[in-house]
Scaffold this motif. Structure first.
Motif, PDB file in Angstrom:
ATOM      1  N   PHE A  52       0.804  -1.220   0.000  1.00 36.42           N
ATOM      2  CA  PHE A  52       0.000   0.000   0.000  1.00 36.42           C
ATOM      3  C   PHE A  52       0.845   1.282   0.000  1.00 36.42           C
ATOM      4  CE2 PHE A  52      -2.215  -3.316   2.464  1.00 36.42           C
ATOM      5  CZ  PHE A  52      -3.267  -3.567   1.595  1.00 36.42           C
ATOM      6  N   SER A  53       2.150   1.154  -0.206  1.00 33.31           N
ATOM      7  CA  SER A  53       3.036   2.317  -0.160  1.00 33.31           C
ATOM      8  C   SER A  53       2.878   3.175  -1.408  1.00 33.31           C
ATOM      9  CB  SER A  53       4.490   1.863  -0.038  1.00 33.31           C
ATOM     10  OG  SER A  53       4.895   1.184  -1.225  1.00 33.31           O
ATOM     11  N   ILE A  54       3.446   4.399  -1.331  1.00 33.95           N
ATOM     12  CA  ILE A  54       3.386   5.281  -2.494  1.00 33.95           C
ATOM     13  C   ILE A  54       4.158   4.671  -3.663  1.00 33.95           C
ATOM     14  CG2 ILE A  54       5.410   6.659  -1.807  1.00 33.95           C
ATOM     15  CD1 ILE A  54       3.820   9.112  -2.894  1.00 33.95           C
ATOM     16  N   THR A  55       5.240   3.943  -3.380  1.00 34.50           N
ATOM     17  CA  THR A  55       5.983   3.260  -4.449  1.00 34.50           C
ATOM     18  C   THR A  55       5.096   2.256  -5.155  1.00 34.50           C
ATOM     19  OG1 THR A  55       8.066   3.513  -3.259  1.00 34.50           O
ATOM     20  CG2 THR A  55       7.977   1.815  -4.965  1.00 34.50           C
ATOM     21  N   SER A  56       4.353   1.471  -4.372  1.00 33.29           N
ATOM     22  CA  SER A  56       3.449   0.481  -4.946  1.00 33.29           C
ATOM     23  C   SER A  56       2.336   1.156  -5.743  1.00 33.29           C
ATOM     24  CB  SER A  56       2.858  -0.374  -3.832  1.00 33.29           C
ATOM     25  OG  SER A  56       1.899  -1.274  -4.337  1.00 33.29           O
ATOM     26  N   ARG A  57       1.776   2.232  -5.210  1.00 29.80           N
ATOM     27  CA  ARG A  57       0.672   2.911  -5.884  1.00 29.80           C
ATOM     28  C   ARG A  57       1.111   3.545  -7.192  1.00 29.80           C
ATOM     29  NH1 ARG A  57      -0.153   4.956  -0.551  1.00 29.80           N
ATOM     30  NH2 ARG A  57       0.291   7.089  -1.226  1.00 29.80           N
ATOM     31  N   TRP A 314      -2.079  -0.903   6.558  1.00 26.77           N
ATOM     32  CA  TRP A 314      -3.447  -0.510   6.155  1.00 26.77           C
ATOM     33  C   TRP A 314      -4.347  -0.692   7.363  1.00 26.77           C
ATOM     34  CZ3 TRP A 314      -8.531  -1.420   5.889  1.00 26.77           C
ATOM     35  CH2 TRP A 314      -9.293  -0.964   4.805  1.00 26.77           C
ATOM     36  N   LEU A 315      -4.954   0.399   7.807  1.00 27.87           N
ATOM     37  CA  LEU A 315      -5.799   0.343   8.997  1.00 27.87           C
ATOM     38  C   LEU A 315      -7.155   0.965   8.688  1.00 27.87           C
ATOM     39  CD1 LEU A 315      -6.189  -0.259  12.007  1.00 27.87           C
ATOM     40  CD2 LEU A 315      -5.124   1.961  12.510  1.00 27.87           C
ATOM     41  N   GLY A 316      -8.215   0.184   8.867  1.00 31.99           N
ATOM     42  CA  GLY A 316      -9.569   0.645   8.616  1.00 31.99           C
ATOM     43  C   GLY A 316     -10.299   0.930   9.917  1.00 31.99           C
ATOM     44  N   LEU A 317     -10.609   2.217  10.162  1.00 35.51           N
ATOM     45  CA  LEU A 317     -11.295   2.639  11.389  1.00 35.51           C
ATOM     46  C   LEU A 317     -12.541   3.457  11.069  1.00 35.51           C
ATOM     47  CD1 LEU A 317      -8.171   3.656  13.506  1.00 35.51           C
ATOM     48  CD2 LEU A 317      -9.646   1.678  13.906  1.00 35.51           C
ATOM     49  N   ALA A 318     -13.151   3.225   9.921  1.00 38.64           N
ATOM     50  CA  ALA A 318     -14.366   3.956   9.554  1.00 38.64           C
ATOM     51  C   ALA A 318     -15.491   3.625  10.538  1.00 38.64           C
ATOM     52  CB  ALA A 318     -14.786   3.591   8.132  1.00 38.64           C
ATOM     53  N   LEU A 338       1.941   3.690   8.776  1.00 36.19           N
ATOM     54  CA  LEU A 338       0.774   3.422   7.937  1.00 36.19           C
ATOM     55  C   LEU A 338       0.936   4.002   6.540  1.00 36.19           C
ATOM     56  CD1 LEU A 338      -2.023   4.168  10.557  1.00 36.19           C
ATOM     57  CD2 LEU A 338      -1.106   1.928   9.884  1.00 36.19           C
ATOM     58  N   ASN A 339       0.497   3.212   5.559  1.00 34.54           N
ATOM     59  CA  ASN A 339       0.436   3.662   4.167  1.00 34.54           C
ATOM     60  C   ASN A 339      -0.999   3.912   3.709  1.00 34.54           C
ATOM     61  OD1 ASN A 339       3.237   3.463   3.836  1.00 34.54           O
ATOM     62  ND2 ASN A 339       3.104   1.306   3.261  1.00 34.54           N
ATOM     63  N   HIS A 340      -1.966   3.459   4.504  1.00 34.81           N
ATOM     64  CA  HIS A 340      -3.378   3.677   4.175  1.00 34.81           C
ATOM     65  C   HIS A 340      -4.147   3.741   5.489  1.00 34.81           C
ATOM     66  CE1 HIS A 340      -6.869   3.258   1.309  1.00 34.81           C
ATOM     67  NE2 HIS A 340      -7.467   3.144   2.493  1.00 34.81           N
TER      68      HIS A 340
END
Length: 367
Positions: A52-57, A314-318, A338-340
């Protein structure tokens, strides 16, 4: 046999190995310069980068731009057969197809591309018979598969699920998605405890609300399994059922765990009653979705202060009723990288987003 054919055969024979793909890209540069070599390298770069890093994106964005330009040419090997084709590491590895199409075209479908994942899709359940699926499961081509998924329209019958688990062609299966299918709980509990699919490490049971008790029972007997990915989005649990699942031996090496909850707006999910710092299997966890559980600021405190959460990207806290205190805890954590970060539908202010972007400058933040 030409050099091109030899390289293509090497890719088909070694679908998990990047080296033949990179050698093929070099060959293309030397003999047939075109965008395909750059596409192969970009997708491999995205695959190898920090998740999920900027490099990957950025690498995946370059790959998608090239794919949009050349999609028709690069999918010409399979356009007569699947409903869709998905590229991974430069080649078509996943296709979605109707079972009857696969039954009559398996040789052609598998001939040119290193397909390791099949998605089965139908327009309507009346468009499928148990005898058709049984014949598909006899195809020797399925021995190449690492992943298998059924769309939600499939509504697999009990006898079809039994035949699936007993299929000798699927002994190498690593990933199974039954999301949205009305899976009978007793079958799932039996499957998890059984020797079926001995390499299974990725299981998607999202949107099958009634599987909580069966998962608690089956996971308790699944010490012979090692899950790397588990999607239990919208599966209904009590905290008493969820605790032994999360602390089970089979989840000790889990890397991606989705536990999104979809209760009533003010209804706490089962994780809100548990000590997140102690029940979540942190050691290799890269992706964690806790959406909707209403864990509040105290839940974020337990995450932010856990040294073992260093691997988390990647952490989802919605939908967790978070305020500025949760933002402070995330920002001050010495462990999180965190990357996301998904913080949608919380009680946050624009200033909180500014602070988060300063702490995690390369992260995608959903706000």
């Amino acid at each position: 046999m030409s050099d091109r054919e030899a390289l293509q055969r090497a890719i088909l024979a070694n679908p998990d190995d990047d080296l033949p793909r990179l050698v093929y890209a070099d060959w293309l540069d030397e003999n047939e310069p075109n965008d395909r070599a750059a596409f192969i390298r970009a997708q491999i770069e995205a695959y190898r980068a920090d998740p999920f890093s900027i490099t990957s994106r950025l690498a995946e964005a370059r790959a998608q731009e090239l794919l949009q330009r050349h999609h028709a040419a690069w999918t010409s090997n399979v356009t007569d057969y699947p409903l869709s084709a998905h590229f991974e590491r430069g080649f078509i590895e996943r296709i979605t197809i109707h079972p009857s199409t696969l039954l009559h075209s398996a040789d052609q479908v598998f001939e040119h591309e290193p397909i390791t994942t099949l998605g089965f899709s139908i327009w309507d359940r009346s468009d499928l018979s148990s005898s058709l699926l049984a014949r598909v499961l006899e195809l020797p081509h399925l021995r190449r598969l690492r992943g298998l998924s059924f769309d939600e329209i499939f509504a697999l019958q009990a006898e079809e699920l039994i035949a699936l688990a007993d299929c000798p062609q699927l002994l190498g299966l690593r990933s199974l998605s039954l999301r949205g299918n009305p899976v009978p709980p007793p079958w799932l509990a039996t499957l998890l405890a059984s020797p079926a699919f001995p390499e299974l490490c990725d299981l998607d049971l999202a949107h099958i609300a009634n599987l909580g008790p069966a998962l608690a029972e089956g996971i308790a007997e699944a010490n012979h399994r090692t899950f790397r990915r588990l999607d239990l989005t919208e599966v209904r649990f009590t905290s008493h059922q969820l605790r032994p699942i999360l602390t089970s031996r089979s989840l000790r090496q889990v890397e991606r765990l989705r536990l999104g909850w979809n209760g009533r707006p003010e209804e706490p999910g089962p994780l809100s009653y548990l000590e997140l710092g102690w029940v979540i299997p942190w050691i290799q966890l890269v992706q964690l979705d806790l959406s909707g559980h209403l864990v509040g600021d105290e839940g974020v405190r337990q995450i932010a202060r856990r040294p073992e959460a260093r691997a988390l990207r990647w952490l989802g806290l919605a939908k967790n009723q978070l305020g500025s205190e949760a933002v402070r805890l995330l920002v001050e954590s010495p462990f999180l990288q965190l990357n996301h970060l998904d913080l949608r539908d919380n009680r946050l202010r624009p200033h909180d987003l500014t602070v988060l972007r300063s702490r995690f400058p390369e992260a995608q933040i959903e706000f």
